[in-house]
Design an enzyme around this catalytic site. Structure first.
Site, PDB file in Angstrom:
ATOM      1  N   PRO A   2     -45.129  14.385  17.156  1.00  0.00           N
ATOM      2  CA  PRO A   2     -45.621  15.597  16.511  1.00  0.00           C
ATOM      3  C   PRO A   2     -45.890  16.697  17.535  1.00  0.00           C
ATOM      4  CG  PRO A   2     -46.872  13.646  15.836  1.00  0.00           C
ATOM      5  CD  PRO A   2     -46.031  13.257  17.006  1.00  0.00           C
ATOM      6  N   GLU A   3     -45.206  17.807  17.369  1.00  0.00           N
ATOM      7  CA  GLU A   3     -45.445  18.987  18.194  1.00  0.00           C
ATOM      8  C   GLU A   3     -45.961  20.078  17.259  1.00  0.00           C
ATOM      9  OE1 GLU A   3     -41.991  19.806  20.685  1.00  0.00           O
ATOM     10  OE2 GLU A   3     -41.419  17.704  20.632  1.00  0.00           O
ATOM     11  N   HIS A  91     -51.331  -0.909  12.172  1.00  0.00           N
ATOM     12  CA  HIS A  91     -51.686   0.166  13.109  1.00  0.00           C
ATOM     13  C   HIS A  91     -52.465   1.307  12.467  1.00  0.00           C
ATOM     14  CE1 HIS A  91     -49.166  -1.942  15.889  1.00  0.00           C
ATOM     15  NE2 HIS A  91     -48.092  -1.738  15.163  1.00  0.00           N
ATOM     16  N   ARG A 111     -48.441   3.352  18.964  1.00  0.00           N
ATOM     17  CA  ARG A 111     -48.516   3.409  20.428  1.00  0.00           C
ATOM     18  C   ARG A 111     -49.873   3.860  20.962  1.00  0.00           C
ATOM     19  NH1 ARG A 111     -42.484   5.342  20.368  1.00  0.00           N
ATOM     20  NH2 ARG A 111     -42.953   4.926  18.208  1.00  0.00           N
ATOM     21  N   ARG A 152     -43.569  30.924  40.824  1.00  0.00           N
ATOM     22  CA  ARG A 152     -43.672  29.466  40.859  1.00  0.00           C
ATOM     23  C   ARG A 152     -42.299  28.826  40.999  1.00  0.00           C
ATOM     24  NH1 ARG A 152     -48.645  27.878  39.014  1.00  0.00           N
ATOM     25  NH2 ARG A 152     -49.867  29.560  38.114  1.00  0.00           N
TER      26      ARG A 152
END
Length: 271
Positions: A2-3, A91, A111, A152
DNA sequence: ATGATTTCCTGTAGGC
DNA sequence: TGCCTACAGGAAATCA
């Protein structure tokens, strides 16, 4: 994984379906999944869900008793709203019973890279990972974005994944946005021109917006609040498409590993 | 200070 | 069929 678009999809459903509802019980099934505030779990009983907020990939559920529930889905986390009578799936680490208990919010996460927390609302802004989050991509202005990258050497993809700089991008949308912008993922950020930075930010917003409309990307574990799949995975142009033709130049999509992340790009279009 | 590397965790896929 | 290994990756911690 999920983003921003996946979390936004969940947050919009949460707002619509849980606002105004009473919490009957905050019921962890795995105490170590609650990273902070476990001792407050009984205090949220009888509080009412007032507001649901997203920042980056974090979800904050603000309650009427001045507590907030914080959730992160990690990479395999799901937040599901379902009948309390449903059999308990494997889970499931947290159940939040609503109303009379006939409906509940469940957080599943094989996870366990995700977590939940209970915090007094005033303490949310001092919660480290939340308080260190960078700007939302939809609010960030191009000159600021360019200034963050200037000087950078860090690879632009690594920069985009750093939540303290810009919040909400993960492996899928960095690859997809960089492809759309025609920028090679390994390019040092300091070598990106102001014009390119502006274009990249636009591409980030566009791909995020398109994915939100599609309900997010269901590549592996992600499901919406009601358990249905998102549809944006069908629109991916490079992510996990190694060897398939680039939709623009038809060269084969390639993959490299950057900071341990698989990184997909078109060797023809991205320079 | 910057940026790269390691760690946590389990389901799934592929090789033999 | 079954065993083994590699891989997926968000973010904090650690290292150079």
């Amino acid at each position: 994984m999920p983003e921003l678009p996946e979390v936004e999809t969940i947050v919009r459903s949460l707002r619509k379906l849980t606002a105004g509802r009473r919490i009957l019980k905050y019921h962890p099934l795995r105490n170590d999944y609650i990273h902070q505030g476990l001792e407050h779990r009984k205090k949220v009983t009888n509080s009412v869900i007032q507001e649901v907020e997203r920042r980056g990939k974090y979800i904050a559920i603000h309650l009427s008793n001045n507590f907030s529930l914080l959730h992160h889905l990690g990479m395999s986390g799901r937040l599901l709203l379902q009948p309390g009578s449903d059999p308990l799936e494997k889970h499931t680490h947290l159940r939040i019973l609503l109303d009379d208990g006939s409906v509940e919010l469940r957080q599943r996460d094989p996870r366990r890279f995700g977590f939940a927390a209970i915090l007094p609302s005033v303490e949310l802004k001092t919660f480290v990972s939340w308080s260190h989050l960078g700007a939302d991509p939809f609010r960030l202005r191009a000159p600021r974005f360019y200034a963050l990258m200037a000087g950078r050497k860090q690879a632009v993809k690594s920069f985009l994944l750093d939540q303290r700089r810009i919040a909400g991008l993960g492996n899928i949308y960095t690859d997809e946005a960089l492809f759309r912008a025609g920028i090679h993922p390994v390019r040092p950020t300091g070598q990106i021109s102001s014009a390119e930075a502006g274009r990249l930010l636009q591409c980030i917003r566009t791909v995020l917006r398109e994915s939100i409309v599609a309900g997010g990307s269901s590549t592996n574990d992600y499901q919406r609040l009601d358990g249905t799949l998102g549809l944006f995975q069908h629109k991916h142009r490079v992510y996990r498409r190694v060897g398939l033709p680039c939709p623009i130049c038809h060269r084969k999509i390639e993959k490299l590993v950057l900071n341990g992340r698989s990184t997909h790009y078109c060797p023809g279009c991205q320079t």
